[in-house]
Design an enzyme around this catalytic site. Structure first.
Site, PDB file in Angstrom:
ATOM      1  CD  GLU A  50      -2.987  -1.170   0.374  1.00  0.00           C
ATOM      2  OE1 GLU A  50      -2.967  -0.350  -0.571  1.00  0.00           O
ATOM      3  OE2 GLU A  50      -3.905  -1.980   0.547  1.00  0.00           O
ATOM      4  CE1 TYR A 102     -13.756  17.403  20.957  1.00  0.00           C
ATOM      5  CE2 TYR A 102     -16.052  16.719  21.024  1.00  0.00           C
ATOM      6  CZ  TYR A 102     -14.983  17.383  21.594  1.00  0.00           C
ATOM      7  OH  TYR A 102     -15.143  18.040  22.782  1.00  0.00           O
TER       8      TYR A 102
END
Length: 214
Positions: A71, A117
């Site tokens: 990845e 948040y």
């Protein structure tokens, strides 16, 4: 002051303790000047060795160490598109992976503005079309998106999150997992989203990215 390799090992162990990296899944990297330290292929996040990390240049060429996670193109894509990115975390955390299997909420964010948040620590999080793990075309698609973001969901796969440093990236990945859990808990029920003025106040104060018209 700790070294980038030991910081990376510490962060990987924390993510595994949180249950965000089952088995040998997930990978993490930190930028060190014009080099990238990244988890090697086949290593669990809790089994990392500070002396056995892969070192790449920003184009993804292996400079030293073992073969990197497949990845790695996602990581180098984030570093190239955002000079302020100092660390990247890619996980298979359960709730974010589940949300990645659903249609996105909007073009620029797969997840709606549910909590302050999420908006201030993560910001808009686009859904990147599916590709097989390690496909460099998916990383190229992420790099080419013409708007600002620090996190994305890879369709049918999981989250990838960038931050100014490892602690910031880990905290953002944790917040992303939490908001995805809330999204699944709410299902299709009625929900209140943050308003445009509320979003603007948060992004202005915390420097996060959210295009209000999404």
């Amino acid at each position: 002051m700790s070294a980038p390799n030991t910081d990376l090992v510490r962060a990987g162990a924390k993510l595994q303790r949180l249950g965000f990296s089952p088995g040998a899944s997930g990978n993490i990297s930190v930028r060190d000047g014009d080099r990238v330290l990244i988890t090697p292929t086949g290593y669990g996040m809790g089994d990392l060795d500070p002396d056995r990390l892969s070192v790449l240049d920003l184009d993804g060429t292996l400079v030293s160490g073992p073969r990197p996670s497949k990845e790695f193109p996602l990581h180098t894509a984030f570093y190239r598109r955002d000079p302020d990115a100092g660390a990247v975390v890619h996980l298979h955390s359960r709730h974010a992976a589940a949300v990645s299997c659903r249609p996105g909420w909007a073009e620029r964010s797969a997840i709606p503005p549910l909590t302050p948040y999420f908006v201030m620590r993560v910001g808009q999080t686009p859904l990147i079309p599916y590709a097989a793990p390690g496909d460099p075309g998916q990383a190229a698609a992420l790099e080419a998106l013409p708007f600002s973001f620090r996190a994305a969901l890879l369709a049918n796969h999981g989250p990838v999150v960038a931050g100014a440093d490892l602690d910031t990236a880990v905290d953002a990945a944790t917040e992303l997992e939490e908001v995805c859990a809330l999204l699944l808990l709410l299902a299709e029920g009625e929900r209140r989203l943050l308003s445009a003025p509320e979003i603007e106040e948060l992004t202005t104060r915390y420097g996060s990215f959210w295009d209000i018209d999404t």
